[in-house]
Design a protein around this motif. Sequence first.
Motif, PDB file in Angstrom:
ATOM      1  N   HIS A 118       0.853  -1.098   0.018  1.00 39.10           N
ATOM      2  CA  HIS A 118      -0.071  -0.044  -0.060  1.00 39.10           C
ATOM      3  C   HIS A 118       0.906   1.306   0.078  1.00 39.10           C
ATOM      4  CE1 HIS A 118      -2.731   2.958   2.296  1.00 39.10           C
ATOM      5  NE2 HIS A 118      -2.977   3.130   0.989  1.00 39.10           N
ATOM      6  N   VAL A 119       0.585   2.133  -0.809  1.00 42.73           N
ATOM      7  CA  VAL A 119       1.235   3.206  -0.928  1.00 42.73           C
ATOM      8  C   VAL A 119       0.315   4.765  -0.722  1.00 42.73           C
ATOM      9  CG1 VAL A 119       2.552   5.009  -2.453  1.00 42.73           C
ATOM     10  CG2 VAL A 119       3.032   2.341  -2.630  1.00 42.73           C
ATOM     11  N   PRO A 120       0.146   5.255   0.544  1.00 39.02           N
ATOM     12  CA  PRO A 120      -0.700   6.225   0.656  1.00 39.02           C
ATOM     13  C   PRO A 120      -0.409   7.791   0.143  1.00 39.02           C
ATOM     14  CG  PRO A 120       0.406   5.727   2.716  1.00 39.02           C
ATOM     15  CD  PRO A 120       0.997   4.800   1.500  1.00 39.02           C
ATOM     16  N   TYR A 121      -1.313   8.278  -0.586  1.00 35.93           N
ATOM     17  CA  TYR A 121      -1.084   9.630  -0.979  1.00 35.93           C
ATOM     18  C   TYR A 121      -2.304  10.535  -0.107  1.00 35.93           C
ATOM     19  CZ  TYR A 121       1.348   7.975  -4.989  1.00 35.93           C
ATOM     20  OH  TYR A 121       2.401   7.161  -5.667  1.00 35.93           O
ATOM     21  N   LYS A 122      -2.040  11.951  -0.134  1.00 35.09           N
ATOM     22  CA  LYS A 122      -2.912  12.843   0.530  1.00 35.09           C
ATOM     23  C   LYS A 122      -4.240  13.130  -0.432  1.00 35.09           C
ATOM     24  CE  LYS A 122       0.861  15.256   2.798  1.00 35.09           C
ATOM     25  NZ  LYS A 122       1.445  16.778   2.930  1.00 35.09           N
ATOM     26  N   ALA A 123      -4.247  12.605  -1.584  1.00 38.53           N
ATOM     27  CA  ALA A 123      -5.610  12.819  -2.237  1.00 38.53           C
ATOM     28  C   ALA A 123      -5.679  11.693  -3.589  1.00 38.53           C
ATOM     29  CB  ALA A 123      -5.693  14.190  -2.780  1.00 38.53           C
ATOM     30  N   VAL A 157      -3.307   9.064  -8.832  1.00 39.20           N
ATOM     31  CA  VAL A 157      -3.579   8.848 -10.178  1.00 39.20           C
ATOM     32  C   VAL A 157      -2.370   9.521 -11.045  1.00 39.20           C
ATOM     33  CG1 VAL A 157      -5.134   9.451 -12.194  1.00 39.20           C
ATOM     34  CG2 VAL A 157      -6.112   8.920 -10.057  1.00 39.20           C
ATOM     35  N   THR A 158      -1.893  10.547 -10.410  1.00 40.05           N
ATOM     36  CA  THR A 158      -0.906  11.227 -11.353  1.00 40.05           C
ATOM     37  C   THR A 158       0.233  10.308 -11.182  1.00 40.05           C
ATOM     38  OG1 THR A 158      -1.673  13.373 -10.500  1.00 40.05           O
ATOM     39  CG2 THR A 158       0.660  13.082 -11.202  1.00 40.05           C
ATOM     40  N   ASP A 159       0.821   9.690  -9.954  1.00 43.08           N
ATOM     41  CA  ASP A 159       1.766   8.789  -9.831  1.00 43.08           C
ATOM     42  C   ASP A 159       1.418   7.368 -10.857  1.00 43.08           C
ATOM     43  OD1 ASP A 159       3.523  10.542  -8.774  1.00 43.08           O
ATOM     44  OD2 ASP A 159       3.577   9.195  -6.925  1.00 43.08           O
ATOM     45  N   LEU A 160       0.285   7.128 -10.642  1.00 45.29           N
ATOM     46  CA  LEU A 160      -0.166   5.883 -11.349  1.00 45.29           C
ATOM     47  C   LEU A 160       0.250   6.176 -12.864  1.00 45.29           C
ATOM     48  CD1 LEU A 160      -1.569   3.049 -11.286  1.00 45.29           C
ATOM     49  CD2 LEU A 160      -3.581   4.108 -11.718  1.00 45.29           C
ATOM     50  N   VAL A 161      -0.176   7.207 -13.612  1.00 44.40           N
ATOM     51  CA  VAL A 161       0.008   7.586 -14.834  1.00 44.40           C
ATOM     52  C   VAL A 161       1.474   7.503 -15.127  1.00 44.40           C
ATOM     53  CG1 VAL A 161      -0.004   9.251 -16.724  1.00 44.40           C
ATOM     54  CG2 VAL A 161      -2.093   8.783 -15.168  1.00 44.40           C
ATOM     55  N   ALA A 162       2.184   8.333 -13.914  1.00 45.02           N
ATOM     56  CA  ALA A 162       3.840   8.124 -14.187  1.00 45.02           C
ATOM     57  C   ALA A 162       4.500   7.051 -13.945  1.00 45.02           C
ATOM     58  CB  ALA A 162       4.128   9.350 -13.391  1.00 45.02           C
ATOM     59  N   GLY A 163       3.763   5.926 -13.530  1.00 43.72           N
ATOM     60  CA  GLY A 163       4.192   4.361 -13.365  1.00 43.72           C
ATOM     61  C   GLY A 163       4.670   4.353 -11.986  1.00 43.72           C
ATOM     62  N   GLN A 164       4.737   5.324 -11.279  1.00 42.25           N
ATOM     63  CA  GLN A 164       5.457   5.186  -9.787  1.00 42.25           C
ATOM     64  C   GLN A 164       4.702   4.167  -8.965  1.00 42.25           C
ATOM     65  OE1 GLN A 164       8.276   7.061  -9.106  1.00 42.25           O
ATOM     66  NE2 GLN A 164       8.032   7.607 -11.087  1.00 42.25           N
ATOM     67  N   VAL A 165       3.343   3.904  -9.282  1.00 38.49           N
ATOM     68  CA  VAL A 165       2.681   2.793  -8.719  1.00 38.49           C
ATOM     69  C   VAL A 165       2.170   1.922  -9.791  1.00 38.49           C
ATOM     70  CG1 VAL A 165       2.176   3.968  -6.339  1.00 38.49           C
ATOM     71  CG2 VAL A 165       0.539   4.283  -8.149  1.00 38.49           C
ATOM     72  N   GLN A 166       2.008   0.725  -9.691  1.00 38.82           N
ATOM     73  CA  GLN A 166       1.485   0.036 -10.512  1.00 38.82           C
ATOM     74  C   GLN A 166      -0.147  -0.139 -10.724  1.00 38.82           C
ATOM     75  OE1 GLN A 166       3.766  -1.956  -8.540  1.00 38.82           O
ATOM     76  NE2 GLN A 166       4.897  -0.594  -9.947  1.00 38.82           N
ATOM     77  N   VAL A 167      -0.874  -0.089  -9.650  1.00 37.59           N
ATOM     78  CA  VAL A 167      -2.160  -0.462  -9.640  1.00 37.59           C
ATOM     79  C   VAL A 167      -2.783   0.684  -8.560  1.00 37.59           C
ATOM     80  CG1 VAL A 167      -2.405  -2.560 -10.552  1.00 37.59           C
ATOM     81  CG2 VAL A 167      -2.239  -2.055  -7.939  1.00 37.59           C
ATOM     82  N   SER A 168      -4.341   0.858  -8.769  1.00 33.68           N
ATOM     83  CA  SER A 168      -4.809   1.706  -7.551  1.00 33.68           C
ATOM     84  C   SER A 168      -6.176   1.614  -7.820  1.00 33.68           C
ATOM     85  CB  SER A 168      -4.461   3.359  -7.715  1.00 33.68           C
ATOM     86  OG  SER A 168      -5.249   4.067  -6.801  1.00 33.68           O
ATOM     87  N   VAL A 169      -7.073   1.779  -6.680  1.00 34.83           N
ATOM     88  CA  VAL A 169      -8.373   1.689  -6.542  1.00 34.83           C
ATOM     89  C   VAL A 169      -8.999   3.044  -6.604  1.00 34.83           C
ATOM     90  CG1 VAL A 169     -10.689   1.247  -5.200  1.00 34.83           C
ATOM     91  CG2 VAL A 169      -8.720  -0.343  -5.358  1.00 34.83           C
TER      92      VAL A 169
END
Length: 323
Positions: A182-187, A192-204
């Motif tokens: 789990h990688v928590p963000y503030k919003a 989503v921004t980091d998902l698009v950039a490939g910093q995380v692989q998946v997200s709900v």
Amino acid sequence: MMNQRQILLGLVLTFTAVGLALAQDKFPNKPVTVVVPQAAGGANDAIARVIAQKLSEQMGQPFVIDNRTGAGGNVGTTAVARAKADGYTLMVTADSAMVINLSLYQSTGFDPIKDFDPVGTVATAGYVLVANPSFPAKNTTELIALAKQQPGKINIGSAGNGTLNHLIGEMLSKAAGIDMVHVPYKASSAAVTDLVAGQVQVSVQSLPSSIAFIRSGKVKVLGVINPKRLPALPDVPTIGETIKGFGTTPWYGMFVPAGTPKHIVTQLNAEIAKALESKDVLDRLAGVGCEPYKSTSEQFANLVRDDLSRWAKIVKTSGATID
């Protein structure tokens, strides 16, 4: 004896006083603040702005959005709990802040039953499991297989510890028997921004937070969280089609501070119901992957009580806590 002029003057003064009293009693007779305890750009913010604009049109006064973020929604929710119960401070919030936080935090600063009067539900939102386009898995089945081959190697981003998308991710991991980091963000927007950039692989993510990225091909959808397929994504299977019984339908609703005059609560509920019959509101909600959800105040109160119990069990099972 009073002459005719005095009688007329008395009548004018009487009618003026009555008119002023009626004007003061009319709700609303000044701008209304709509507190959104979540950040701009997320599902709750999008839904609140749609309904606030329509209520402004219908009721003849501005309904002004006030995003008060912090502590998973506790900051804004507590502020509303302590606001004057006169109908001029409302809250449109997600089920996560109102019924889940009580089980996550040692102290939320509010009591969801004692501190609020439910006005009515407004909408439900589609939630999806999304991935970076380069992620090897194309659906939920392939994700589960990959995660079992590589335990602890797949990062799953969320809007923060204890948020709805965090807990849904935990539910998925437990139901599928997999281990994701789990990688928590503030919003949601940051996740989503980091998902698009490939910093995380998946997200709900909620559809309002991610649908633009889905349509542009910047992220791909692996599965739908809701129990039924979404009108906006009719060809995408639900995760429940892979994991029997899996699924939840997040709701969004309006609350006022406890003790708000009953006639104001009733009026707001009726205006929400009217707004949810409007084509432009239905189109705007559909455009961000949401559907209208009407209820009476009493039905909403029962939903809150039921979900407090349901989510308490889910949180306990997940082991998620926030100090």
